[in-house]
Design an enzyme around this catalytic site. Structure first.
Site, PDB file in Angstrom:
ATOM      1  N   ASP A  38       6.586  -1.723 -24.387  1.00  0.00           N
ATOM      2  CA  ASP A  38       7.898  -1.124 -24.619  1.00  0.00           C
ATOM      3  C   ASP A  38       7.891  -0.559 -26.040  1.00  0.00           C
ATOM      4  O   ASP A  38       7.980  -1.298 -27.016  1.00  0.00           O
ATOM      5  CB  ASP A  38       8.981  -2.203 -24.447  1.00  0.00           C
ATOM      6  CG  ASP A  38      10.371  -1.703 -24.835  1.00  0.00           C
ATOM      7  OD1 ASP A  38      10.483  -0.566 -25.353  1.00  0.00           O
ATOM      8  OD2 ASP A  38      11.342  -2.458 -24.635  1.00  0.00           O
TER       9      ASP A  38
ATOM     10  N   HIS B  28      13.816  -6.925 -24.957  1.00  0.00           N
ATOM     11  CA  HIS B  28      15.104  -6.307 -24.620  1.00  0.00           C
ATOM     12  C   HIS B  28      15.393  -6.617 -23.148  1.00  0.00           C
ATOM     13  O   HIS B  28      14.465  -6.758 -22.352  1.00  0.00           O
ATOM     14  CB  HIS B  28      14.970  -4.796 -24.829  1.00  0.00           C
ATOM     15  CG  HIS B  28      16.221  -4.001 -24.688  1.00  0.00           C
ATOM     16  ND1 HIS B  28      16.693  -3.567 -23.478  1.00  0.00           N
ATOM     17  CD2 HIS B  28      17.094  -3.542 -25.614  1.00  0.00           C
ATOM     18  CE1 HIS B  28      17.809  -2.876 -23.665  1.00  0.00           C
ATOM     19  NE2 HIS B  28      18.071  -2.841 -24.953  1.00  0.00           N
TER      20      HIS B  28
ATOM     21  N   GLN C  71      11.178   0.967 -29.877  1.00  0.00           N
ATOM     22  CA  GLN C  71      11.433   0.824 -31.318  1.00  0.00           C
ATOM     23  C   GLN C  71      10.201   1.113 -32.162  1.00  0.00           C
ATOM     24  O   GLN C  71      10.240   0.942 -33.377  1.00  0.00           O
ATOM     25  CB  GLN C  71      11.959  -0.589 -31.631  1.00  0.00           C
ATOM     26  CG  GLN C  71      13.262  -0.940 -30.961  1.00  0.00           C
ATOM     27  CD  GLN C  71      14.439  -0.092 -31.446  1.00  0.00           C
ATOM     28  OE1 GLN C  71      14.385   0.567 -32.492  1.00  0.00           O
ATOM     29  NE2 GLN C  71      15.517  -0.083 -30.668  1.00  0.00           N
TER      30      GLN C  71
ATOM     31  N   CYS D 214      21.351  -6.711 -26.685  1.00  0.00           N
ATOM     32  CA  CYS D 214      20.639  -6.728 -25.405  1.00  0.00           C
ATOM     33  C   CYS D 214      19.417  -7.623 -25.468  1.00  0.00           C
ATOM     34  O   CYS D 214      18.383  -7.331 -24.859  1.00  0.00           O
ATOM     35  CB  CYS D 214      20.217  -5.324 -24.968  1.00  0.00           C
ATOM     36  SG  CYS D 214      21.578  -4.186 -24.802  1.00  0.00           S
TER      37      CYS D 214
ATOM     38  N   LYS E  65      16.228   7.801 -29.261  1.00  0.00           N
ATOM     39  CA  LYS E  65      16.033   6.995 -30.470  1.00  0.00           C
ATOM     40  C   LYS E  65      15.107   7.696 -31.449  1.00  0.00           C
ATOM     41  O   LYS E  65      14.775   7.161 -32.503  1.00  0.00           O
ATOM     42  CB  LYS E  65      15.463   5.622 -30.096  1.00  0.00           C
ATOM     43  CG  LYS E  65      16.419   4.758 -29.270  1.00  0.00           C
ATOM     44  CD  LYS E  65      15.811   3.399 -29.006  1.00  0.00           C
ATOM     45  CE  LYS E  65      16.464   2.657 -27.863  1.00  0.00           C
ATOM     46  NZ  LYS E  65      17.743   2.035 -28.207  1.00  0.00           N
TER      47      LYS E  65
HETATM   48  C1  LIG Z   1      13.116  -2.573 -27.486  1.00  0.00           C
HETATM   49  C2  LIG Z   1      13.983  -1.767 -26.560  1.00  0.00           C
HETATM   50  N1  LIG Z   1      13.648  -1.652 -25.275  1.00  0.00           N
HETATM   51  C3  LIG Z   1      14.389  -0.937 -24.415  1.00  0.00           C
HETATM   52  C4  LIG Z   1      15.540  -0.294 -24.800  1.00  0.00           C
HETATM   53  C5  LIG Z   1      16.335   0.467 -23.779  1.00  0.00           C
HETATM   54  O1  LIG Z   1      16.339   1.815 -24.080  1.00  0.00           O
HETATM   55  P1  LIG Z   1      17.287   2.816 -23.289  1.00  0.00           P
HETATM   56  O2  LIG Z   1      18.659   2.271 -23.393  1.00  0.00           O
HETATM   57  O3  LIG Z   1      17.115   4.104 -24.032  1.00  0.00           O
HETATM   58  O4  LIG Z   1      16.801   2.885 -21.892  1.00  0.00           O
HETATM   59  C6  LIG Z   1      15.931  -0.385 -26.125  1.00  0.00           C
HETATM   60  C7  LIG Z   1      17.159   0.287 -26.599  1.00  0.00           C
HETATM   61  O5  LIG Z   1      18.199  -0.238 -26.792  1.00  0.00           O
HETATM   62  C8  LIG Z   1      15.147  -1.143 -27.023  1.00  0.00           C
HETATM   63  O6  LIG Z   1      15.504  -1.270 -28.305  1.00  0.00           O
END
Ligand SMILES: Cc1ncc(COP(=O)(O)O)c(C=O)c1O
Lengths: 163, 427
Positions: free
Chosen positions: B205, B128, B208, B371, B231
């Site tokens: 990370d 991401h 998910q 993203c 999430k």
């Molecule tokens: C794999 C992953 N990392 C990071 C994020 C970023 O999360 P947040 O927008 O809650 O900071 C997301 C969410 O879109 C994600 O799916």
């Protein structure tokens, strides 16, 4: 068929003319000898466009666009290209302004007859799609305003933000 | 497939989510954008109101009863989080605003002070943006070197390349556990072992994975774990950075201010204990307390059951969507090897248009680059449509998705499909 897609004003967004231009875009090709050029990109939705124009004696002799994008961005670029060919540069730029006004007000602009382009009026009711419809126009505007050398410019975008 | 066969009682789960009673364009809402954010059960929604009606006070600073109650409730959630992810002690749980802030805290609070020019940070091509951009910023500032483990055509990582890329200069491996764009489950343990063998640390990370499957930091080999509350049934603006205690000890705070200090004179300050030194200022108190209810909810279902439910739905969705002419599915073909995410495209129809037609059916999916622009570049597509599942989704909703996608194909295909293809992919 439009009813199949669940109503919700979809038929207002995807007017038959728009679908038709999407399926068979006009002037979607590179020009032989363009003297105007600009790139546009909306990374958030993955729309990319390149607009080329050949300007002779202050008239838009020809326009072409290439790239990929959703039906709205493609149809809008196709309708736009058809419309501006043969017009003085000033009129083409005025059409860009009229189009943008149409997108913000949701009404056909007074004083300019945009013809088939008014089929895009419904897009104004779908705010997230306005940027799709506008990409080709903003890119054309940049190409015409910038004149000959545009190789170093960053691409035009109508994405309000990119995550 | 029927509701009765499920691993838990979906009907009663669905009753807990008021938003699922909504209609969109006259159709029942089919919410399949769970990778972006989950919906919230009444237990979480009610807790936010309860907090403001009964408890509201600032934390860590009052002898009065309300402040003590608020502090207690806020602090108790640390232990819940610890239990959920198998950390060693509750103080290892740092509250953040979400995964993005957690990853930035690793980059700024740890890497910024521990790494020097030439040190290498290994990432992957399927990250991401929030696990790419902070590292690029640090590269520009400090001169660290970034290495990316490439993605193979099926959306899995090139493990052979990983073995080459993780080497003696590697100081940190930062990887996603589950790709939000493709669903790929990354073999984190295998990568972590490679990194640890080189003396590097491992940041995971879990945005998910933590909401969707059992996650244990020890089994994963994680030194840092980042995830988001929103999430996993919790409120927006909540998140966690978990890190081993001795690593938190060597990190610097990002923000200075109240609550993160022990003593302040006009000349200097000393930092408060861990984790408070990373939580400057008044935090999202009601969000954290309500996140506790979200964790209760998930724990009562059992993370194994959550995972089993999603694998069943995913398996069904892969078959149903795979049967729609013109659909291309991205990511690993085997449901066991991916999270509850299906990324797809439809020949001749741009994802944006798929999303619009699906919305008219009440079906909410995400379209775009998710993203994860490097993933789109590797797949050579501008964007995809993505359906992502959670505990309240049903096989009937998968049917609604597949039917809506077929409708999009009919709608845009029309009599001149060939030309439409040219329009979508030409140029
Ligand atoms: C794999 C992953 N990392 C990071 C994020 C970023 O999360 P947040 O927008 O809650 O900071 C997301 C969410 O879109 C994600 O799916």
């Amino acid at each position: 068929m439009v009813g199949d897609a669940g109503g919700a004003g979809l038929d207002e967004l995807y007017r038959e003319i728009i679908l038709e231009h999407y399926r068979s875009p006009r002037r979607k090709r590179h020009l032989e000898a363009p003297n105007r050029h600009a790139d546009g990109s909306n990374p958030l939705c993955g729309d990319q466009i390149e607009v080329e124009a050949q300007v002779d004696d202050g008239r838009v002799a020809d326009v072409g666009f290439t790239g990929q994008g959703c039906s709205i961005s493609q149809a809008s670029a196709s309708l736009m290209s058809d419309y501006v060919v043969g017009k003085p540069v000033g009129d083409a730029l005025a059409a860009v302004g009229a189009f943008q006004q149409m997108m913000t007000t949701g009404e056909a602009p007074a004083g300019v007859d945009l013809g088939d382009i008014e089929a895009l009026l419904g897009v104004a009711k779908f705010p997230v799609r306005v940027k799709c419809a506008s990409l080709g126009w903003k890119t054309l505007e940049q190409a015409l305003k910038r004149g000959g050398d545009a190789s170093e410019a960053t691409p035009v975008t109508t994405d309000e933000r990119s995550m | 497939m029927t509701l009765e066969r499920r691993v838990f009682d979906i009907r009663s789960i669905r009753r807990d989510f008021p938003i699922l009673k909504r209609e969109v364009h006259g159709k029942p809402l089919v919410y399949l954008d769970n990778a972006a954010t989950s919906q919230k059960p009444v237990q979480v929604i009610a807790e936010i109101t309860r907090y403001y009606r009964d408890t509201n006070a600032n934390i860590h600073r009052g002898v009065h009863t309300l402040s003590q109650e608020a502090t207690q409730q806020y602090e108790d959630v640390r232990e819940q989080v610890r239990a959920l992810i198998g950390g060693g002690r509750p103080e290892e749980v740092v509250y953040t605003s979400g995964t993005t802030m957690s990853l930035n805290l690793v980059a700024r609070g740890w890497a910024r002070h521990r790494l020097r020019a030439g040190d290498e940070v290994v990432l992957t091509e399927i990250e991401h943006h929030s696990n790419i951009v902070p590292w690029q910023q640090l590269r520009d500032e400090v001169g660290i070197v970034l290495r990316f483990i490439p993605m193979l055509a099926d959306g899995t990582l090139d493990m052979e390349a990983a073995r080459r890329l993780i080497g003696p200069r590697t100081r940190l491996l930062s990887v996603t556990h589950v790709s939000n764009a493709l669903g790929t489950i990354v073999p984190v343990r295998e990568l972590a072992d490679l990194a640890h063998a080189q003396g590097a640390l491992v940041c995971v990370d879990g945005a998910q994975s933590v909401p969707h499957m059992p996650v244990d930091v020890t089994e994963l080999g994680a030194d840092f774990l980042a995830f988001s509350g929103h999430k996993m049934l919790g409120p927006t603006g909540t998140g966690v950075l978990w890190a081993r205690h001795e690593i938190l000890e060597e990190m610097e705070p990002l923000f200075g201010g109240g609550d993160m200090i022990l003593t302040v004179t006009l000349e200097e300050s000393t930092w408060n204990e861990i984790p408070y030194r990373f939580e400057a200022g008044t935090p999202n108190i009601e969000g954290v307390i309500a996140l506790g209810k979200a964790i209760d909810y998930l724990t009562a279902l059992g993370m194994d059951a959550v995972r089993t439910h999603e694998v069943e739905l995913l398996d069904y969705a892969l078959r149903r969507l795979g049967d729609v002419p013109g659909v291309t599915l991205f990511g690993p073909p085997d449901a066991q090897r991916r999270g509850g995410v299906v990324s797809f495209d439809l020949e001749g129809v741009h994802p944006h248009d798929i999303g619009q037609v699906l919305d008219s059916h009440g079906v909410a999916v995400r379209t775009g680059h998710h993203c994860a622009q490097p993933v789109m570049a590797a797949l050579r597509v501008p964007a995809t449509a993505r359906a992502s599942f959670y505990i309240y989704n049903t096989p009937e909703e998968v049917d609604a998705l597949a039917e809506a996608v077929s409708d999009a194909a009919r709608f845009f295909g029309g009599p001149t499909t060939g030309a439409a293809r040219g329009a979508a992919h030409g140029g």
